[in-house]
Design a protein around this motif. Sequence first.
Motif, mmCIF file in Angstrom:
data_model
loop_
_atom_site.group_PDB
_atom_site.id
_atom_site.type_symbol
_atom_site.label_atom_id
_atom_site.label_comp_id
_atom_site.label_asym_id
_atom_site.label_seq_id
_atom_site.Cartn_x
_atom_site.Cartn_y
_atom_site.Cartn_z
ATOM 1 N N GLY A 19 47.308 53.209 -16.301
ATOM 2 C CA GLY A 19 47.523 52.119 -15.359
ATOM 3 C C GLY A 19 46.574 50.967 -15.595
ATOM 4 O O GLY A 19 45.645 51.063 -16.406
ATOM 5 N N GLY A 20 46.797 49.873 -14.868
ATOM 6 C CA GLY A 20 46.029 48.654 -15.111
ATOM 7 C C GLY A 20 44.535 48.819 -14.928
ATOM 8 O O GLY A 20 43.736 48.417 -15.790
ATOM 9 N N ILE A 21 44.096 49.397 -13.804
ATOM 10 C CA ILE A 21 42.668 49.568 -13.577
ATOM 11 C C ILE A 21 42.091 50.548 -14.588
ATOM 12 O O ILE A 21 41.016 50.315 -15.154
ATOM 13 C CB ILE A 21 42.405 50.041 -12.136
ATOM 14 C CG1 ILE A 21 42.774 48.929 -11.142
ATOM 15 C CG2 ILE A 21 40.940 50.443 -11.950
ATOM 16 C CD1 ILE A 21 42.622 49.320 -9.688
ATOM 17 N N ARG A 27 38.619 50.221 -21.556
ATOM 18 C CA ARG A 27 38.226 49.170 -22.503
ATOM 19 C C ARG A 27 36.757 48.802 -22.353
ATOM 20 O O ARG A 27 36.040 48.644 -23.347
ATOM 21 C CB ARG A 27 39.095 47.928 -22.301
ATOM 22 C CG ARG A 27 40.504 48.057 -22.853
ATOM 23 C CD ARG A 27 41.187 46.701 -22.931
ATOM 24 N NE ARG A 27 41.328 46.078 -21.621
ATOM 25 C CZ ARG A 27 42.419 46.127 -20.874
ATOM 26 N NH1 ARG A 27 43.476 46.813 -21.298
ATOM 27 N NH2 ARG A 27 42.477 45.528 -19.709
ATOM 28 N N ARG A 28 36.292 48.650 -21.117
ATOM 29 C CA ARG A 28 34.895 48.252 -20.919
ATOM 30 C C ARG A 28 33.936 49.358 -21.357
ATOM 31 O O ARG A 28 32.892 49.064 -21.964
ATOM 32 C CB ARG A 28 34.660 47.887 -19.453
ATOM 33 C CG ARG A 28 35.240 46.558 -19.063
ATOM 34 C CD ARG A 28 34.566 45.397 -19.852
ATOM 35 N NE ARG A 28 33.156 45.301 -19.486
ATOM 36 C CZ ARG A 28 32.156 45.389 -20.342
ATOM 37 N NH1 ARG A 28 32.376 45.582 -21.655
ATOM 38 N NH2 ARG A 28 30.905 45.277 -19.927
ATOM 39 N N LEU A 191 41.536 44.139 -3.715
ATOM 40 C CA LEU A 191 42.830 43.957 -4.355
ATOM 41 C C LEU A 191 42.644 43.523 -5.810
ATOM 42 O O LEU A 191 42.045 42.481 -6.087
ATOM 43 C CB LEU A 191 43.645 42.905 -3.603
ATOM 44 C CG LEU A 191 45.088 42.719 -4.093
ATOM 45 C CD1 LEU A 191 45.886 44.006 -3.946
ATOM 46 C CD2 LEU A 191 45.768 41.577 -3.330
ATOM 47 N N ILE A 192 43.168 44.318 -6.725
ATOM 48 C CA ILE A 192 43.070 44.048 -8.159
ATOM 49 C C ILE A 192 44.417 43.519 -8.645
ATOM 50 O O ILE A 192 45.467 44.121 -8.405
ATOM 51 C CB ILE A 192 42.687 45.322 -8.933
ATOM 52 C CG1 ILE A 192 41.377 45.907 -8.389
ATOM 53 C CG2 ILE A 192 42.563 45.019 -10.423
ATOM 54 C CD1 ILE A 192 40.181 44.974 -8.460
ATOM 55 N N VAL A 223 36.315 46.139 -12.199
ATOM 56 C CA VAL A 223 36.078 47.547 -11.875
ATOM 57 C C VAL A 223 35.421 48.245 -13.058
ATOM 58 O O VAL A 223 34.500 49.051 -12.895
ATOM 59 C CB VAL A 223 37.401 48.244 -11.496
ATOM 60 C CG1 VAL A 223 37.145 49.697 -11.097
ATOM 61 C CG2 VAL A 223 38.090 47.503 -10.359
ATOM 62 N N GLY A 224 35.868 47.910 -14.265
ATOM 63 C CA GLY A 224 35.264 48.480 -15.461
ATOM 64 C C GLY A 224 33.790 48.159 -15.583
ATOM 65 O O GLY A 224 32.988 49.015 -15.965
#
Length: 255
Positions: A19-21, A27-28, A191-192, A223-224
């Motif tokens: 998912g997006g988050i 990645r981070r 909210l992301i 968040v990352g």
Amino acid sequence: MSGRGLLHGQVALVTGAGGGIGRGIARRLAEEGAAVALHCRTSVASAQETAVAIREAGGRAVVLRADLTDEDACHRLVAEAAERFGGRLTALVNNAGVQPVQELAGMTAAEWRAVVDTNLTAVFACTQAAALMRDQGGGSVTHIASVEARFPAPGHAHYGASKAAVVMHARTAALEYGPWGVRVNTVSPGLIDREGLEDAWPEGVRRWREASAVGRLGRPEDVGDACVFLASPLASWVTGHDLVVDGGATSRPTW
């Protein structure tokens, strides 16, 4: 890979990395030097795409599938993540979760359990499995909670309750795992942003932007960044803490 190498030599598992988050977190962590196991259940193509991007940038990444509503699968997932990178695991990010909308009066016990099993029980099982870190010199566990752990929303009785429990689980686990050198914290995003969100919920997006002290929605990388900090030596004395990442929205008075 870009970054400052804050996680050089670490091995991380991110659940819900399709998912997006989850992609932003993975990645981070990779950009800061960690080898990353990306967990997914159904979003295999998305997780694979992220893993390929990490490897093309010079990092290390694998994709692992598991149904986290199965306790045994949670334990196998954590063990496999460690096995794929030389038998070590230094960071676990419990990100996998669901967020359906259902009015409380019409909610069934099955609908309640579907949310709690994914958002809370899976966190319990994966964190229990991460006790293997005690024999590896320690590590960190980060649960992705939500601002809804403290601020309720209509239609989210099951979601908000599960996230509030996740925050308390982390605080309790921090006490028990601390002597082993394992820190346990939570990140509570607001909210992301994601593709199509503004079209699907224009009024909500508008309200969030107005509430944000910095005038924007969050990004997965925000968040990352919080997860990188909590897994890094910079947070060596931070445990049992809930790090709110919401652009200052919950700092606004409600009167």
